[in-house]
Design a protein around this motif. Sequence first.
Motif, PDB file in Angstrom:
ATOM      1  N   LYS A 106     -19.607  -5.645  18.117  1.00 16.15           N
ATOM      2  CA  LYS A 106     -19.968  -5.507  16.706  1.00 16.15           C
ATOM      3  C   LYS A 106     -18.994  -6.273  15.814  1.00 16.15           C
ATOM      4  CE  LYS A 106     -21.179  -1.920  13.351  1.00 16.15           C
ATOM      5  NZ  LYS A 106     -20.202  -2.038  12.270  1.00 16.15           N
ATOM      6  N   VAL A 107     -17.692  -6.094  16.036  1.00 17.42           N
ATOM      7  CA  VAL A 107     -16.745  -6.758  15.133  1.00 17.42           C
ATOM      8  C   VAL A 107     -16.741  -8.281  15.338  1.00 17.42           C
ATOM      9  CG1 VAL A 107     -15.282  -4.748  14.708  1.00 17.42           C
ATOM     10  CG2 VAL A 107     -14.739  -6.250  16.624  1.00 17.42           C
ATOM     11  N   GLU A 110     -19.778  -9.666  13.496  1.00 16.37           N
ATOM     12  CA  GLU A 110     -19.524  -9.693  12.056  1.00 16.37           C
ATOM     13  C   GLU A 110     -18.561 -10.813  11.684  1.00 16.37           C
ATOM     14  OE1 GLU A 110     -20.324  -4.932  11.208  1.00 16.37           O
ATOM     15  OE2 GLU A 110     -18.284  -5.618  11.541  1.00 16.37           O
ATOM     16  N   ALA A 111     -17.614 -11.100  12.565  1.00 17.20           N
ATOM     17  CA  ALA A 111     -16.651 -12.169  12.271  1.00 17.20           C
ATOM     18  C   ALA A 111     -17.361 -13.519  12.156  1.00 17.20           C
ATOM     19  CB  ALA A 111     -15.577 -12.218  13.356  1.00 17.20           C
ATOM     20  N   CYS A 190      -2.261  -5.741  16.981  1.00 21.98           N
ATOM     21  CA  CYS A 190      -3.037  -6.042  15.777  1.00 21.98           C
ATOM     22  C   CYS A 190      -3.779  -7.369  15.953  1.00 21.98           C
ATOM     23  CB  CYS A 190      -2.088  -6.090  14.572  1.00 21.98           C
ATOM     24  SG  CYS A 190      -2.887  -6.450  13.001  1.00 21.98           S
ATOM     25  N   GLU A 200      -9.585 -17.165   5.253  1.00 21.73           N
ATOM     26  CA  GLU A 200     -10.317 -15.893   5.213  1.00 21.73           C
ATOM     27  C   GLU A 200     -10.108 -15.139   6.524  1.00 21.73           C
ATOM     28  OE1 GLU A 200     -14.547 -16.645   3.358  1.00 21.73           O
ATOM     29  OE2 GLU A 200     -13.713 -18.434   4.282  1.00 21.73           O
ATOM     30  N   ILE A 201      -9.829 -13.858   6.419  1.00 22.28           N
ATOM     31  CA  ILE A 201      -9.651 -13.035   7.613  1.00 22.28           C
ATOM     32  C   ILE A 201     -10.985 -12.358   7.910  1.00 22.28           C
ATOM     33  CG2 ILE A 201      -8.430 -11.053   8.573  1.00 22.28           C
ATOM     34  CD1 ILE A 201      -6.090 -12.010   6.649  1.00 22.28           C
ATOM     35  N   VAL A 202     -11.573 -12.690   9.051  1.00 22.51           N
ATOM     36  CA  VAL A 202     -12.916 -12.201   9.356  1.00 22.51           C
ATOM     37  C   VAL A 202     -12.912 -11.114  10.429  1.00 22.51           C
ATOM     38  CG1 VAL A 202     -14.173 -14.237   8.564  1.00 22.51           C
ATOM     39  CG2 VAL A 202     -13.270 -14.184  10.886  1.00 22.51           C
ATOM     40  N   LEU A 203     -11.774 -10.914  11.068  1.00 23.74           N
ATOM     41  CA  LEU A 203     -11.633  -9.778  11.981  1.00 23.74           C
ATOM     42  C   LEU A 203     -10.222  -9.257  11.824  1.00 23.74           C
ATOM     43  CD1 LEU A 203     -12.787  -9.304  15.609  1.00 23.74           C
ATOM     44  CD2 LEU A 203     -10.391  -8.989  15.096  1.00 23.74           C
ATOM     45  N   LEU A 204     -10.106  -7.942  11.708  1.00 22.31           N
ATOM     46  CA  LEU A 204      -8.771  -7.355  11.612  1.00 22.31           C
ATOM     47  C   LEU A 204      -8.832  -5.940  12.159  1.00 22.31           C
ATOM     48  CD1 LEU A 204      -5.826  -7.555  10.662  1.00 22.31           C
ATOM     49  CD2 LEU A 204      -6.560  -6.773   8.428  1.00 22.31           C
ATOM     50  N   GLN A 205      -8.053  -5.699  13.177  1.00 23.36           N
ATOM     51  CA  GLN A 205      -7.969  -4.364  13.737  1.00 23.36           C
ATOM     52  C   GLN A 205      -6.498  -4.093  13.993  1.00 23.36           C
ATOM     53  OE1 GLN A 205     -10.803  -5.190  17.076  1.00 23.36           O
ATOM     54  NE2 GLN A 205     -11.769  -3.339  16.292  1.00 23.36           N
ATOM     55  N   MET A 206      -6.140  -2.844  14.088  1.00 18.30           N
ATOM     56  CA  MET A 206      -4.756  -2.538  14.377  1.00 18.30           C
ATOM     57  C   MET A 206      -4.688  -1.150  14.962  1.00 18.30           C
ATOM     58  SD  MET A 206      -2.056  -0.711  13.323  1.00 18.30           S
ATOM     59  CE  MET A 206      -0.434  -0.641  12.748  1.00 18.30           C
TER      60      MET A 206
ATOM     61  N   ALA B 223      -3.408   2.423  11.902  1.00 18.85           N
ATOM     62  CA  ALA B 223      -4.653   1.865  12.417  1.00 18.85           C
ATOM     63  C   ALA B 223      -5.354   1.101  11.302  1.00 18.85           C
ATOM     64  CB  ALA B 223      -5.572   2.967  12.945  1.00 18.85           C
ATOM     65  N   MET B 224      -6.086   0.068  11.702  1.00 21.75           N
ATOM     66  CA  MET B 224      -6.868  -0.684  10.724  1.00 21.75           C
ATOM     67  C   MET B 224      -8.171  -1.092  11.366  1.00 21.75           C
ATOM     68  SD  MET B 224      -4.549  -3.172   8.444  1.00 21.75           S
ATOM     69  CE  MET B 224      -3.547  -3.886   9.687  1.00 21.75           C
ATOM     70  N   GLN B 225      -9.188  -1.247  10.570  1.00 20.83           N
ATOM     71  CA  GLN B 225     -10.449  -1.777  11.064  1.00 20.83           C
ATOM     72  C   GLN B 225     -11.141  -2.490   9.919  1.00 20.83           C
ATOM     73  OE1 GLN B 225     -11.621  -1.727  14.143  1.00 20.83           O
ATOM     74  NE2 GLN B 225     -13.830  -1.530  14.175  1.00 20.83           N
ATOM     75  N   LYS B 226     -11.383  -3.771  10.135  1.00 23.79           N
ATOM     76  CA  LYS B 226     -12.174  -4.524   9.167  1.00 23.79           C
ATOM     77  C   LYS B 226     -13.614  -4.480   9.638  1.00 23.79           C
ATOM     78  CE  LYS B 226     -14.311  -8.356   7.922  1.00 23.79           C
ATOM     79  NZ  LYS B 226     -15.169  -9.269   8.694  1.00 23.79           N
ATOM     80  N   LEU B 228     -18.065  -5.245   8.443  1.00 27.42           N
ATOM     81  CA  LEU B 228     -19.062  -6.012   7.697  1.00 27.42           C
ATOM     82  C   LEU B 228     -18.797  -7.518   7.794  1.00 27.42           C
ATOM     83  CD1 LEU B 228     -19.593  -3.799   4.527  1.00 27.42           C
ATOM     84  CD2 LEU B 228     -20.680  -3.633   6.767  1.00 27.42           C
ATOM     85  N   LYS B 229     -19.763  -8.268   7.221  1.00 27.82           N
ATOM     86  CA  LYS B 229     -19.790  -9.691   7.536  1.00 27.82           C
ATOM     87  C   LYS B 229     -18.883 -10.563   6.677  1.00 27.82           C
ATOM     88  CE  LYS B 229     -24.312  -9.112   9.537  1.00 27.82           C
ATOM     89  NZ  LYS B 229     -25.762  -9.279   9.419  1.00 27.82           N
ATOM     90  N   GLY B 230     -18.343 -10.019   5.611  1.00 21.68           N
ATOM     91  CA  GLY B 230     -17.492 -10.826   4.746  1.00 21.68           C
ATOM     92  C   GLY B 230     -16.050 -10.885   5.244  1.00 21.68           C
ATOM     93  N   SER B 231     -15.171 -11.351   4.372  1.00 23.45           N
ATOM     94  CA  SER B 231     -13.782 -11.526   4.788  1.00 23.45           C
ATOM     95  C   SER B 231     -12.829 -11.064   3.695  1.00 23.45           C
ATOM     96  CB  SER B 231     -13.533 -13.001   5.080  1.00 23.45           C
ATOM     97  OG  SER B 231     -13.754 -13.747   3.891  1.00 23.45           O
ATOM     98  N   PHE B 232     -11.566 -10.933   4.056  1.00 28.55           N
ATOM     99  CA  PHE B 232     -10.502 -10.639   3.108  1.00 28.55           C
ATOM    100  C   PHE B 232      -9.456 -11.735   3.232  1.00 28.55           C
ATOM    101  CE2 PHE B 232     -12.191  -6.425   3.999  1.00 28.55           C
ATOM    102  CZ  PHE B 232     -12.217  -5.839   2.741  1.00 28.55           C
ATOM    103  N   ASN B 233      -8.783 -12.074   2.131  1.00 32.14           N
ATOM    104  CA  ASN B 233      -7.614 -12.912   2.317  1.00 32.14           C
ATOM    105  C   ASN B 233      -6.391 -12.013   2.470  1.00 32.14           C
ATOM    106  OD1 ASN B 233      -6.542 -12.258  -0.265  1.00 32.14           O
ATOM    107  ND2 ASN B 233      -7.807 -13.853  -1.216  1.00 32.14           N
TER     108      ASN B 233
END
Lengths: 278, 258
Positions: A106-107, A110-111, A190, A200-206, B223-226, B228-233
């Motif tokens: 899934k992630v 989305e990325a 991470c 742009e960060i399109v995947l981020l988990q930690m 813990a973190m989880q991004k 959806l389809k967009g992004s963050f800077n």
Amino acid sequence: MGDVEHIPKELKLIDESGVRLDGRRYDELRPIRIEAGVLKKADGSAYIEWGNNKVLAAVYGPREAHPRHLQDPAKALVQCRYNMAPFSVTERKRPGPDRRSVEISKVISEAFASVVFVEQFPRTSVDIFIEVLQADAGTRCAGLTAASVALADAGIPMRDLVTSCASGKIGGVVALDLNKDEDNFGEADCPMAIVPRTGEIVLLQMDGHLTVDEFERAMDLSIVATKGIYELQRDALRRRYSAMAEQAMEAPPPPPIPSELPPPPDMPEDELPEVDDL
Amino acid sequence: MTAVVISELMREHINRLAASGKRSDGRVFDEPRSLTVHKNYIKTAEGSARVQLGNTDVLVGVKIDVGEPYADTPNQGVLTTSAELIPMASPNFESGPPSPTAIELARVVDRGIRETKTVNTEKLCITPKEKVWIMFIDIHALDYDGNLFDAASYGALSALSCAIVPASKIGKADYPLPLEHWPISVTSAKIGSSIVVDPNLDEERIADARLTVTTDENGDVRAMQKGLKGSFNLEEVRGAIRTSQRVGRTLREVIQQG
């Protein structure tokens, strides 16, 4: 998890002079090798070796989306299936999707959804298949990095490649690209994926435990590393396409055209096709 | 299809509001909805909580049972988390095997609790290598008005905080579940160029990207989880962490006192 028991708990993941179990420094990647176009049937493919990870990625599409009720009349779906081969880990993994692989699929989907020009291919699906053949932590990053090359190899229009890498914390030190032992016994991991051109960060988990300052350093390490990995991805594509161009150049010349064509056979008039038959 | 059309109209409305610094329910950008916590809601569970985050309503039950430990942690109790998005909670939820959304929800909640070492699992060992206490956290969404991630994780923490280990089953005295940390997840959603905390359903539907950050009582990231389809800077990620620390402090008190 099978390889966990023989390693003592007080194992030092990084020694006083900053050297890790596999001899790397805190900011060193494992060796990475990427090859594009390794499969015949797929529209695009790539193979990556990242330390002891061996991962294949294939792309099919854009093709008709199945099941049909998933189709988006305005754009293409980007659907990723991340899968681990049963033999890819020390203790055999039960085949088929588990909760972890569903989440990773899934992630990763989305990325990629934000870099593929999905609006150019309504009602279709771009299918990405990632097969982990041999795992040593960091498989989602390796898989995503390879899938990105496979997408480009398939000729899918994208805003940029996506590049992925992880950083974490081992023995109190923020370090780049953890291997299996470091991931199992370290304090945090991470993984991230970035669009190198735009940041742009399109995947981020930690998961684990990082202070905000440590998180900042982990991200810095990953971002610097992705710049190098991005070059490896581009280089893999360049090698693939220069090889194809060379093949085309070196192809044997077409057979010489005979200087005199044999005379056309006489065609009796009654055998001419009737206009109505056309 | 109706939902999609409404969401297009809503998108314009919410985007316009966001551009002028407003939200559809009158909150400011970094303001979560009000949280109410009702602990010990279910008598048959060892721990439980019904949590309302605005109109999002989640019931979490914790069952604690005797089971086998994992081979690599022979003297530690086991934590498992699952989530059900039952059709009752939303016209868009369907019955059937857990969807990727439900799986991601359960795993993100699980990660927050696990990585913060919320429960001292070593105090849940009965006989090393043979018997330990197993905690089953079951998340039941009852009414879905956005941001299930946070509602479910507040529910799970609340339910754990009032859970009793049923040691009388094995001839010992019952004791409270050994809770040592209070992880709070705070989810930010990116709408256009604005970032709002604790998105409601309308905001969540049009959001480009979502970032859930779980911090502990020291403000450290666990813990973190991004999504959806967009992004963050990177700057936006930093902002989301700061928001999570600040909002988390207030909500942690609500859960501790609830």
